[in-house]
Each structure stands twice: as C-alpha cells, then as structure tokens.
Design a protein around this motif. Structure first.
Motif, PDB file in Angstrom:
ATOM      1  N   TRP A 324       0.858  -1.186   0.000  1.00 20.96           N
ATOM      2  CA  TRP A 324       0.000   0.000   0.000  1.00 20.96           C
ATOM      3  C   TRP A 324       0.892   1.233   0.000  1.00 20.96           C
ATOM      4  CZ3 TRP A 324      -5.121  -1.594   0.100  1.00 20.96           C
ATOM      5  CH2 TRP A 324      -5.326  -2.907   0.516  1.00 20.96           C
ATOM      6  N   GLU A 326       1.175   5.549  -0.519  1.00 16.48           N
ATOM      7  CA  GLU A 326       0.568   6.874  -0.612  1.00 16.48           C
ATOM      8  C   GLU A 326       1.636   7.831  -1.131  1.00 16.48           C
ATOM      9  OE1 GLU A 326      -2.073   8.740   2.687  1.00 16.48           O
ATOM     10  OE2 GLU A 326      -0.048   9.522   2.999  1.00 16.48           O
ATOM     11  N   GLU A 333       3.671   9.335  -7.862  1.00 12.31           N
ATOM     12  CA  GLU A 333       3.069   8.001  -7.944  1.00 12.31           C
ATOM     13  C   GLU A 333       3.589   7.259  -9.176  1.00 12.31           C
ATOM     14  OE1 GLU A 333      -1.328   5.907  -7.595  1.00 12.31           O
ATOM     15  OE2 GLU A 333      -1.192   7.926  -8.459  1.00 12.31           O
ATOM     16  N   SER A 504      -8.189   6.968  -5.400  1.00  3.24           N
ATOM     17  CA  SER A 504      -8.644   8.054  -4.532  1.00  3.24           C
ATOM     18  C   SER A 504     -10.079   8.422  -4.874  1.00  3.24           C
ATOM     19  CB  SER A 504      -7.734   9.275  -4.697  1.00  3.24           C
ATOM     20  OG  SER A 504      -7.743   9.721  -6.049  1.00  3.24           O
ATOM     21  N   SER A 540      -2.146   2.038  -4.785  1.00  4.77           N
ATOM     22  CA  SER A 540      -1.623   3.363  -4.444  1.00  4.77           C
ATOM     23  C   SER A 540      -2.608   4.461  -4.824  1.00  4.77           C
ATOM     24  CB  SER A 540      -0.284   3.594  -5.156  1.00  4.77           C
ATOM     25  OG  SER A 540      -0.461   3.602  -6.569  1.00  4.77           O
ATOM     26  N   TYR A 541      -2.344   5.644  -4.260  1.00  6.70           N
ATOM     27  CA  TYR A 541      -3.064   6.837  -4.680  1.00  6.70           C
ATOM     28  C   TYR A 541      -2.198   8.053  -4.377  1.00  6.70           C
ATOM     29  CZ  TYR A 541      -4.321   8.248   0.115  1.00  6.70           C
ATOM     30  OH  TYR A 541      -4.292   8.669   1.420  1.00  6.70           O
ATOM     31  N   LYS A 543      -2.030  11.935  -3.001  1.00  4.57           N
ATOM     32  CA  LYS A 543      -2.787  12.799  -2.094  1.00  4.57           C
ATOM     33  C   LYS A 543      -3.195  14.113  -2.740  1.00  4.57           C
ATOM     34  CE  LYS A 543       0.302  12.709   1.187  1.00  4.57           C
ATOM     35  NZ  LYS A 543       0.941  12.992   2.509  1.00  4.57           N
ATOM     36  N   MET A 553      -8.219   8.937   0.248  1.00  3.74           N
ATOM     37  CA  MET A 553      -8.204   7.536  -0.154  1.00  3.74           C
ATOM     38  C   MET A 553      -9.610   7.074  -0.534  1.00  3.74           C
ATOM     39  SD  MET A 553      -7.757   4.368   2.457  1.00  3.74           S
ATOM     40  CE  MET A 553      -6.394   5.172   3.266  1.00  3.74           C
ATOM     41  N   TRP A 561      -6.966  -0.736   4.178  1.00 11.05           N
ATOM     42  CA  TRP A 561      -5.684  -0.023   4.163  1.00 11.05           C
ATOM     43  C   TRP A 561      -5.045  -0.119   5.551  1.00 11.05           C
ATOM     44  CZ3 TRP A 561      -4.049   2.727  -0.308  1.00 11.05           C
ATOM     45  CH2 TRP A 561      -2.810   3.373  -0.175  1.00 11.05           C
TER      46      TRP A 561
END
Length: 666
Positions: A324, A326, A333, A504, A540-541, A543, A553, A561
């Motif tokens: 995971w 962020e 990313e 997201s 993943s995402y 922010k 998220m 998560w």
C-alpha cells in the motif's frame, strides 16, 4: 486421453460442471476459478461421450479474444467443429446466410463507428455536434438499442433506469434523436452493430422456417460472462433455444461492470427463476491469486449485496503481502511505480507479466512518461491494433510466402529467419520509442511461434493459419512490455504483478457515479482490478496534484488499508521484542527451548538475590547462545559472547551443571 483421465484434470466442482450435460446449468464462477477450463472440458466431455455433436454446439463469448482462446483449448483437447463466437459474430453469420431468403439482396454494410451517424442526426436537429457531446449521445443510442428501448418508450424507460440528462438534452429530445438516427442510417444504406442482433431477432420472430433451421443447427448452448448479457442478447438467446433447455451459463455477478452499456446481471442472478429445473454449481477455488490478494478482494467486495455472488478461497501458497503506497502527487506516484517495476524486472519478472491499471484513460500519460524515463517498454491496451501495425502485416506476408514454398524444419527457426529479413534481431534495441515498439511487435510473433511449436508441434502453414485467425479476431499475441490499461479494458486478463493506481475519491469511485447503484458498480470495478493480480499487488493513490486540493483515499479501501501503528512505551516495546525473539527461537530450535527456560529461571533467581535487573546478570542473547552451544567445560563457556571472566568465575560452574543436567535427561 481417456474420459476418466480428462476429468482427472478438474477439481470436484469443475468436474460437476463437465459431467452435467443435460438441462439448464448455471455456473457461478469467481475470478480465477478456472471457468473457461470447466466449460471447455464440459464441451470436450460431451463430445467424447456422444451427448454433443460438435457442429451442434454454439459457445458464445463476449470478446473475440475469449472465443479464440476457447477454440484453441478445444483443439488441444482434440475437439474440432464446435462454433465458439461472440454474440455479434454468431448473429452476423446467421444474418448473412439467411438475408437473401428473408430480405433479398445483400446485407448492407455495417458502420464500424456510429459517431458520424449520430453527429449527422444531431446536426439535423440543431443539437451540439462537438466531440464530447456526440460521444455521449452515441452511447445513449447504443444503450437504448441493446436495452430494447424504442423512441416511443425512451422517456419512461430512461426514468426507470435512472438515466440522467445526456449531454444536457431532455428525454423528448433524445427520443427524437433516436428516430433521426435511424433515418440517417436508412439514407446511407448502412446498419450498425446492434442492428445485426435486432434484425436477426425480427427475422426469427417472423420466419418460423428460418428459426427451425437455426434450431436444427445449434442444439446445445454455452454462454460465458453471462452477467454481461443485455436484454437484446437475452432475447436472441431465447429465440435460438426455443422450448429447449440445453443451456449452460457461466458468470460472476461481482464482475458486473458494464451496466452503463445495457448489461444486466439480472439474468445470471435469477437464472433459476427463469429455469426452475436448473442446476447451480459454484466455483470458488481461486487458482490465480495468492491468499493475501484474495483476502483483500473479498474484503473490498464484501459490502456489495449482489444476489448470487460467491466468495473466493485461494488455492495457492501464502506469499508476499499486498503493498500500500501513498504518494504526494501524480508524478511521484508514476515514478514510484516505475521504480517498483524496475525492481521486479531485476528479480526476473517478465515485463509482459506486469500491468498498471487505472480508472480513466487520461491517467496513462504520467505512467507513459515515467516508464519512458526509466527505459521500461510498455504497451497501451486499446491503442493501435496489433495486426494493423505495418511491420506485423509485412511479416505476415513474408510468412505466407515461406509457407507456400513448403519450407521444412523447426517452426521457431523458420519464423526467426523470416523475421530477420524484415529487420528483426535477436537482441532488443537499447533505445525506447518507435524502434523498440517495432521490435516488441515482431518479437511477439517469435514468442508465439515457440509456444505453438512446444504445445502443438505446429508447422509453418499452421502458424500462418493461426495468425490469420487471430488477425480476424484481433486476438494479438503478448508483447514484452508493461501493460497500461483502464480497469474496464483489463477485465478477463491477468498478470503476475498488478499496480492498481489512482485509488482516490473522485477516481474510484469516479465522481460521475451517481446513486447507490453507480457506486456499487465502481466497487465491483475495483474488485475486478484486484483480482487481475496473481502474485504481487500494489495499491496506491496520490494525495494531491498541481492546482488541486487534497485527495482522500478511496472509500473502498478504508477497511483494508493498513493503519499506522499506535506508539508504545519502551517497556511494552521491549516485551514485544522479547516475546517475538522467544517465538522465533522456539520455531528454529525447539529442542533447546527447555534448556533456555531453565537458564532464564536461574537468572531470575540470581537477579532477585542481587536486587538488580535480570539483563545485567546475563543478556537474553547470551542465554540463547548457551542453550544452543551446550558447553561442557569452562573454556567453552568462556568463549560465548557476554561471558566475561568475572561472570565466568561467579556463575560458570552453576551454568555448566544446569546444561549437563538438561543434556542428561534427553
């Protein structure tokens, strides 16, 4: 292969599918549970036992790729003559055959795209003809036709289905567009893809003689991906069947992600209501994904209340955890994922076994840039068709010439010889871009030749025939590069390693998803993405991004998560570490655990007498070393780290006596 041997390759539930050859059968098959295997073996077993005549079986799939794979698997099982086609391909074949009898003349040309037709119809009505509006209007035209919605009942049906105003136009305006669209087609003397099914339905309803002929030809039906059937396809299937019940359907309601196009899981969920005598078999053994991935998938889909859903059970050994990540923004990313892919490549994972999946096609740009900078090849699913590439077409021409010349020898050797004549070399070019893309495309032909040589011992002529069939069905061989794909386009595929990116709010679920039904479909889309992964799954995402506020998220991931660990005191941390060390020692040295416990008990007593912490007498590490070494003399004990001369003089004899007593009891 004998019949019993054929069935021995199946698990109990798959075997139940394969041996249920009469009457209606509903197979609820989760992702990765071997549904294609089950239904191809069912067809093969039915043919071998004489229950099915190959030319009387019609297997219906939703993609040309799936149809090609089914025919290939049946060939490998020694079965030929079965018709495996998409709904449209099967319908077009019947329409072409019966057109002259039912209508007269030749089938009108089929418009490959309906955008120009919709644009003309919209223009005549004074509606917007910009690209975005026309695309939305074309989608609505398609939905209305596959949903059996007419211009007259469009307003009512659109309201029932929760269809929002399309491109800003009211329901009466869309109704008028539907009428004008049909007029435009008539004036141009063309039909669209939906007309192929609609016209065939009309012919089968109006001409009993043609209907009898079709039913005489096809007597056993298998329909894959049944959760994606539209009302139009369901109506055609009913007409093909007539009063017969020889129907096997396979699907997974948790993978219903095309409702916006008119697909409905209703027919799969309520199959038993339509066919009360139907047998239902559930396939839940997942042979694709690791337990870690399957657990994540089950947790994400758990809130979905779709009737008839199944929960997966992984059949693979436990493996690496789901990762995971962020990131600060989209660029970070993309670069982070590219770095992960480079590491996977170094560990031996082929690039064609890696995919980056995202919600919208527009998200691919950052990943393309990051992969190019990292020198990693990639292909975008849904871009230029493989068999339309110039180098592939030229190579196929050369292959046909070689096949006609009667070339002999190993297929792989002959194919490489032909490819070298077109500019291909054994080693890939170092540079990225067009040169690398060209090499990757030709090398895919080289790889396919090896596979067919190994699996079938294919000749050059058979290889050319395979290529021509694949070209017709657009069933391209794999290119050795990372796959970039939207989640919708990834359905039905699988990779060793999957990066599920951009998870997201606003992207997953997408902001356009309206109401509970829309959000539920987005959840199923996330589930489809997760279940594409076999060994490695990285979610993943980002922010935020330039010019945008902070992103949150996806709500679908909140329950899975990993949460940051709460801070613990030094005392608690020490106890946790010590407990973990004892557990590890017990696992690695079970035969020494009893001695270690005796040594710790002795140390506790000494520490109490001296009124000082136990670790100042002897550290845990030293006690574990003594338990493993089992010294018999002071000199041996003195060589153990943590035993100085003072401690040796004070407690050496006592420690040796504890070790000796423990050893003698064994």
């Amino acid at each position: 292969m004998e019949n019993d041997e054929l069935l021995s390759h199946l698990d109990p539930e798959q075997r139940e599918v394969a041996t249920t050859l009469r009457g209606p059968l509903c197979v609820r098959a989760g992702a990765g549970t071997g549904k294609t295997r089950a239904i191809t073996y069912r067809i093969a077993y039915g043919v071998r036992t004489g229950v099915f005549q190959p030319n009387h079986v019609l297997a219906v799939t939703f993609t040309s790729r799936a149809a090609g794979e089914m025919r290939s698997r049946l060939r490998d099982l020694g079965v030929s003559g079965v018709s495996a086609q998409t709904f449209h391909a099967a319908a077009l074949r019947q329409l072409s055959y019966f057109w002259s009898t039912a209508v007269g003349g030749r089938v009108p040309p089929i418009a490959e795209h309906k955008l120009s037709l919709v644009s003309q119809a919209a223009g005549q009505l004074g509606m917007s003809t910009d690209r975005v509006s026309v695309r939305d209007l074309a989608s609505e035209v398609e939905w209305s036709k596959v949903s059996l919605v007419t211009p007259e009942n469009y307003a009512e049906r659109a309201a029932q289905s929760g269809r929002a105003a399309v491109a800003g136009y009211s329901a009466p305006e869309i109704s008028q567009l539907l009428r004008t669209y049909e007029d435009v087609k008539t004036n141009r003397n063309v039909i669209d893809f939906e007309d192929v099914l609609l016209i065939l339905v009309g012919i089968l309803l109006d001409r009993p003689d043609i209907t009898r002929a079709v039913r005489d030809q096809y007597r056993h039906f298998v329909v894959d991906e049944y959760q994606d059937v539209s009302p139009l396809q369901h109506r055609l299937l009913q007409l093909w069947l007539g009063d017969r019940k020889e129907l096997c359907v396979v699907g997974d309601v948790s993978q219903t992600i095309y409702s916006f196009t008119g697909a409905s899981s209703h027919y799969l969920a309520h199959f038993v209501q339509e066919y009360p005598q139907a047998k239902v078999v559930e396939l839940v053994r997942d042979y694709r994904s690791t337990p870690q991935i399957v657990t994540t998938a089950n947790q994400v889909i758990a809130p979905d209340s779709s009737e008839g859903a199944v929960r997966l059970v992984s059949q693979l050994p436990s493996s690496v955890p789901v990762q995971w990540n962020e990131y600060a923004d989209d660029v970070a990313e993309a670069e982070g994922i590219a770095s992960h892919i480079a590491n996977l490549r170094e560990r031996g994972v082929p690039l064609h076994e890696i995919a980056i999946l995202y919600r919208t096609n527009a998200q691919s740009a950052e990943f393309e840039s990051a992969l190019s900078k990292a020198g990693i090849g990639y292909s975008i699913r849904g871009s230029e068709r493989f068999f339309s590439r110039r180098e592939v077409r030229e190579a196929m021409v050369a292959m046909r010439a070689a096949a006609r010349s009667g070339v002999e020898g190993k297929l792989s050797t002959n194919v490489r010889t032909v490819l070298r004549q077109t500019g291909w070399r054994d080693e890939a070019p170092e540079q990225t871009g067009a040169a690398r893309d060209r090499w990757e495309a030709l090398n895919a032909l080289n790889t396919l030749a090896f596979e067919l040589e190994e699996s079938r011992g294919a000749s050059m002529l058979e290889f050319v025939q395979e290529l021509e069939e694949r070209a017709q069905l657009q069933n391209a061989p794999e290119v050795d590069g990372v796959t970039l794909s939207s989640l919708h386009a990834a359905k039905g595929l699988e990779w060793d390693s999957v990066f599920l990116a951009g998870m997201s709010e606003g992207l997953m679920p997408i902001s356009l998803a309206k109401g509970e039904a829309g959000v539920a479909e987005e959840r199923r889309l996330a589930y489809v993405g997760i279940t594409r992964a076999k060994q490695h799954l990285l979610i993943s995402y980002a922010k935020g991004n330039a010019g945008r506020g902070n992103r949150k998220m996806s709500r679908f991931l909140e329950s899975v998560w990993p949460q940051p660990a709460k801070p613990v005191s030094r005392t608690t941390s020490y106890r946790q570490r010590r407990a973990a060390q004892v557990e590890e020692f017990a696992a690695q040295h079970p035969e020494d655990l009893d001695l270690l416990e005796q040594l710790m008990e002795w140390r506790t007593g000494v520490a109490a007498e001296l009124d000082r912490p136990a670790y100042t007498v002897l550290h845990d590490t030293t006690l574990r070393a003594i338990a493993i070494a089992k010294p018999a003399e002071l000199a041996q004990l003195g060589r153990i780290k943590g035993i100085g001369s003072t401690k040796l003089a004070a407690w050496g004899e006592t420690i040796l006596s504890i070790v000796a007593a423990s050893t003698s009891r064994r």
